[in-house]
Write a protein that holds these residues in place. Structure first.
Motif, PDB file in Angstrom:
ATOM      1  N   GLU A  73       0.778  -1.145   0.008  1.00 12.55           N
ATOM      2  CA  GLU A  73       0.063   0.109   0.081  1.00 12.55           C
ATOM      3  C   GLU A  73       0.900   1.211   0.010  1.00 12.55           C
ATOM      4  O   GLU A  73       1.806   1.292   0.678  1.00 12.55           O
ATOM      5  CB  GLU A  73      -1.047   0.079   1.222  1.00 12.55           C
ATOM      6  N   PHE A  74       0.466   2.222  -0.882  1.00 10.49           N
ATOM      7  CA  PHE A  74       1.430   3.229  -0.948  1.00 10.49           C
ATOM      8  C   PHE A  74       0.461   4.775  -1.425  1.00 10.49           C
ATOM      9  O   PHE A  74      -0.506   4.376  -1.860  1.00 10.49           O
ATOM     10  CB  PHE A  74       2.643   3.311  -1.723  1.00 10.49           C
ATOM     11  N   THR A  75       1.144   5.847  -1.034  1.00  8.95           N
ATOM     12  CA  THR A  75      -0.001   7.022  -1.256  1.00  8.95           C
ATOM     13  C   THR A  75       0.728   8.016  -2.120  1.00  8.95           C
ATOM     14  O   THR A  75       0.654   9.238  -2.107  1.00  8.95           O
ATOM     15  CB  THR A  75      -0.283   7.986  -0.042  1.00  8.95           C
ATOM     16  N   ASP A  76       1.969   7.505  -2.768  1.00  9.59           N
ATOM     17  CA  ASP A  76       2.927   8.325  -3.768  1.00  9.59           C
ATOM     18  C   ASP A  76       2.617   7.761  -5.118  1.00  9.59           C
ATOM     19  O   ASP A  76       3.205   6.860  -5.440  1.00  9.59           O
ATOM     20  CB  ASP A  76       4.418   8.325  -3.210  1.00  9.59           C
ATOM     21  N   PRO A  77       1.963   8.579  -5.813  1.00  6.82           N
ATOM     22  CA  PRO A  77       1.685   7.988  -7.584  1.00  6.82           C
ATOM     23  C   PRO A  77       3.018   7.713  -8.091  1.00  6.82           C
ATOM     24  O   PRO A  77       3.116   6.828  -9.083  1.00  6.82           O
ATOM     25  CB  PRO A  77       0.872   9.254  -8.000  1.00  6.82           C
ATOM     26  N   SER A  78       3.940   8.614  -7.706  1.00  2.00           N
ATOM     27  CA  SER A  78       5.339   8.394  -8.353  1.00  2.00           C
ATOM     28  C   SER A  78       6.140   7.167  -8.175  1.00  2.00           C
ATOM     29  O   SER A  78       6.947   6.757  -8.971  1.00  2.00           O
ATOM     30  CB  SER A  78       6.479   9.457  -8.217  1.00  2.00           C
ATOM     31  N   LEU A  79       5.530   6.252  -7.261  1.00  2.00           N
ATOM     32  CA  LEU A  79       6.202   4.772  -6.985  1.00  2.00           C
ATOM     33  C   LEU A  79       5.460   3.761  -7.803  1.00  2.00           C
ATOM     34  O   LEU A  79       6.058   2.552  -7.667  1.00  2.00           O
ATOM     35  CB  LEU A  79       6.039   4.733  -5.390  1.00  2.00           C
ATOM     36  N   VAL A  80       4.387   4.038  -8.574  1.00  2.00           N
ATOM     37  CA  VAL A  80       3.683   3.074  -9.167  1.00  2.00           C
ATOM     38  C   VAL A  80       4.722   2.474 -10.158  1.00  2.00           C
ATOM     39  O   VAL A  80       4.755   1.200 -10.251  1.00  2.00           O
ATOM     40  CB  VAL A  80       2.512   3.574  -9.944  1.00  2.00           C
ATOM     41  N   GLU A  81       5.175   3.093 -11.089  1.00  2.00           N
ATOM     42  CA  GLU A  81       6.249   2.397 -11.754  1.00  2.00           C
ATOM     43  C   GLU A  81       7.276   1.370 -11.374  1.00  2.00           C
ATOM     44  O   GLU A  81       7.435   0.567 -11.728  1.00  2.00           O
ATOM     45  CB  GLU A  81       7.023   3.442 -12.890  1.00  2.00           C
ATOM     46  N   LYS A  82       7.809   1.991 -10.193  1.00  2.00           N
ATOM     47  CA  LYS A  82       8.773   1.236  -9.536  1.00  2.00           C
ATOM     48  C   LYS A  82       8.179  -0.055  -9.027  1.00  2.00           C
ATOM     49  O   LYS A  82       8.847  -1.288  -9.089  1.00  2.00           O
ATOM     50  CB  LYS A  82       9.461   2.188  -8.436  1.00  2.00           C
ATOM     51  N   HIS A  83       7.085  -0.031  -8.222  1.00  2.00           N
ATOM     52  CA  HIS A  83       6.334  -1.120  -7.556  1.00  2.00           C
ATOM     53  C   HIS A  83       6.088  -2.280  -8.827  1.00  2.00           C
ATOM     54  O   HIS A  83       6.137  -3.221  -8.606  1.00  2.00           O
ATOM     55  CB  HIS A  83       5.424  -0.768  -6.679  1.00  2.00           C
ATOM     56  N   VAL A  84       5.481  -1.890  -9.778  1.00  2.67           N
ATOM     57  CA  VAL A  84       4.887  -2.608 -11.003  1.00  2.67           C
ATOM     58  C   VAL A  84       6.224  -3.271 -11.438  1.00  2.67           C
ATOM     59  O   VAL A  84       6.129  -4.505 -11.612  1.00  2.67           O
ATOM     60  CB  VAL A  84       4.165  -1.843 -12.013  1.00  2.67           C
ATOM     61  N   ALA A  85       7.178  -2.553 -11.597  1.00  2.29           N
ATOM     62  CA  ALA A  85       8.447  -3.246 -12.448  1.00  2.29           C
ATOM     63  C   ALA A  85       9.234  -4.203 -11.482  1.00  2.29           C
ATOM     64  O   ALA A  85       9.335  -5.351 -11.985  1.00  2.29           O
ATOM     65  CB  ALA A  85       9.531  -2.141 -12.709  1.00  2.29           C
ATOM     66  N   THR A  86       8.917  -3.989 -10.150  1.00  2.50           N
ATOM     67  CA  THR A  86       9.719  -4.915  -9.152  1.00  2.50           C
ATOM     68  C   THR A  86       8.710  -6.058  -9.113  1.00  2.50           C
ATOM     69  O   THR A  86       9.373  -7.411  -9.176  1.00  2.50           O
ATOM     70  CB  THR A  86       9.789  -4.193  -7.878  1.00  2.50           C
ATOM     71  N   ALA A  87       7.500  -5.952  -9.226  1.00  2.54           N
ATOM     72  CA  ALA A  87       6.742  -7.099  -9.227  1.00  2.54           C
ATOM     73  C   ALA A  87       7.056  -8.224 -10.270  1.00  2.54           C
ATOM     74  O   ALA A  87       6.876  -9.477 -10.243  1.00  2.54           O
ATOM     75  CB  ALA A  87       5.219  -6.580  -9.129  1.00  2.54           C
ATOM     76  N   GLN A  88       7.041  -7.515 -11.552  1.00  2.00           N
ATOM     77  CA  GLN A  88       7.463  -7.949 -12.771  1.00  2.00           C
ATOM     78  C   GLN A  88       8.651  -8.779 -12.757  1.00  2.00           C
ATOM     79  O   GLN A  88       8.562  -9.834 -13.246  1.00  2.00           O
ATOM     80  CB  GLN A  88       7.061  -7.211 -13.837  1.00  2.00           C
TER      81      GLN A  88
END
Length: 473
Positions: free
Chosen positions: A124-139
């Motif tokens: 869970e996070f509240t900073d939109p700028s972290l979306v790309e990083k989290h998705v890339a890490t999950a992939q």
């Protein structure tokens, strides 16, 4: 994207989308196909830009395969709530919950990791700028670091007052030629993955096609036509209208007006942020205004605004309404299918219990241990006179708990017995079909004579025993 869906629609559409999201969360999609929108497109078709414009956040983008796992994007419009996102996926190995890459101390407070099940990772996070990083890490965790793909689903739920109510699934872009590090059959792998989604009748296929390419040769549209030849559940998005050659505008308009490749759900043209605008830090709000100005001032495409066939805003409204209509249409089928599945599972359970063990002896054994008394099957109808119901329930639930623990081996045993019975029947039929079956079934003459002698001997002895008994009685 504030106001992408009219406020009077929000209360009526949200429950339907939430229902399907909930069903997918509990895993019903493994047994039943659920209504959903699936996004497909060739590489560099502008698919990521469209999703970015709809969601309001930056998703992984670039050249080559950017989406390497199916990404379920759940957008929930919530007023009075600050932006919030939840990323979930099933982990492969590590039980711990980690953040997606190094996070600056200033951003650490906006991120919280939680674990809901033994194999699910939730961030869970509240900073939109972290979306790309989290998705890339999950992939990277699911598909490995590099350019491979994986069929494990990643779910990204975004709650914000500035998004539309919509759920869709983004799939890897269709690759034609493998790059360094990719298997030779990467193209076939991607197509196979896409087909598992778009082939289902409950799916709305959202095909992203650049305006500056020949739509008839687009691989994504060809695949959609294979599974939906009449175009009943296919929507096409035409991207990059600013890159078309001069003189081809009328041809593009003919496509949008369904005169070239007819699609029941039609076409919509959008102009999303390009890489240069991203480099220039043009916000999504500014990009939306630039898009509207582009169509408003275009000599040929101006008419599409009046027809609601242009801009991301029109696309958002159309997709949401199409999805809700699709859900309403399929809900009854889902309920009937689920009922049939439940009845089938219950029937199988009864078959397993009848074939492998009986309940009464187990119940008697457990009840005898609890009451410290001995019960027999003859006493079954009068249990309620001999002991309290609390002991009976205790015995019953002890059996239930044990059966839940034994369910997997029980199912394995059941299907092994079932398979063995089928194989045995087949083998017997094959034997009966052989020309020498009579010889196999016939008895050797010496054995037959010996058997007849023994039977006669037994009959004589039996008759003698009866006569002796009569004499003494």
């Amino acid at each position: 994207m504030n106001g992408e869906v009219h406020s009077h629609l929000e209360e009526s559409i949200r429950p339907y989308i939430d229902l399907i999201d909930t069903l997918r969360t509990v895993g019903i999609h493994k047994d039943l196909s659920l209504p959903t929108i699936v996004v497909i497109g060739d590489q560099s078709s502008g698919k990521s830009s469209v999703l970015e414009a709809l969601s309001g956040v930056a998703l992984p983008r670039g050249s080559g395969i950017v989406t390497r796992c199916p990404l379920e994007l759940r957008l929930k419009k919530k007023t009075g709530v600050n932006w919030k996102a939840v990323l979930t996926y099933n982990k492969k190995t590590d039980e711990s919950v980690n953040f997606a890459g190094p996070i600056k101390p200033s951003k650490l407070a906006s991120v919280k990791a939680a674990q809901s099940t033994h194999n699910e990772k939730k961030i869970e996070f509240t900073d939109p700028s972290l979306v790309e990083k989290h998705v890339a890490t999950a992939q990277n965790e699911l598909a490995g670091k590099g350019v491979g793909i994986c069929d494990e689903l990643i779910t990204l739920e975004i709650m914000s007052p500035d998004v539309c109510d919509l759920t869709l699934i983004d799939l890897p872009g269709i690759a034609r030629v493998p790059v360094k590090g990719q298997p030779e059959d990467i193209g076939k792998q991607i197509k196979r993955l896409i087909m598992t989604f778009i082939g289902k009748h409950e799916t709305i296929n959202l095909v992203v096609v650049p305006c500056n390419t020949d739509i008839a040769t687009t691989e994504a549209l060809k695949m959609a036509q294979e599974v939906d030849p009449e175009g009943i559940r296919t929507v096409a998005i035409l991207t990059k209208p600013d890159l078309i050659d001069k003189g081809t505008e009328k041809n593009i308009l003919a496509i949008v007006h369904n005169s070239v490749i007819p699609l029941r759900k039609g076409y919509i043209m959008v102009k999303c942020r390009g890489q240069q605008q991203i480099n220039d830090e043009i916000s999504l709000e500014e990009a939306a205004q630039i898009e509207r100005d582009f169509f408003q001032n275009h000599d040929y495409f101006r008419c599409l605004l009046e027809e609601d066939k242009a801009t991301v805003k029109s696309l958002a409204i159309k997709l949401t309404q199409d999805l809700v209509d699709h859900i309403k249409d399929k809900l009854n089928n889902i309920q009937l299918n689920q009922q049939e599945k439940a009845e089938e599972r219950i029937s199988e359970q009864f078959k397993m219990e009848n074939r492998i063990y009986t309940q009464d002896p187990i119940f008697l054994k457990i009840l005898s241990e609890i009451r410290n008394e001995t019960f027999s099957e003859k006493e079954l109808p009068v249990f309620d006179k001999l002991c309290t119901y609390s002991h009976m329930l205790e015995a019953f639930y002890e059996i239930v708990v044990q059966r839940m623990a034994d369910q997997l081996p029980l199912m394995i045993t059941f299907y092994m017995l079932q398979e063995t019975a089928q194989l045995l029947s087949i083998d017997i039929m094959k034997i009966l079909e052989k020309p020498d079956v009579h010889e196999l079934l016939s008895e050797d003459s010496d054995v037959s004579r010996r058997r007849k002698d023994l039977r006669a001997h037994l009959n004589r002895l039996t008759a003698a025993a009866e006569e002796i008994n009569k004499f003494f009685n």
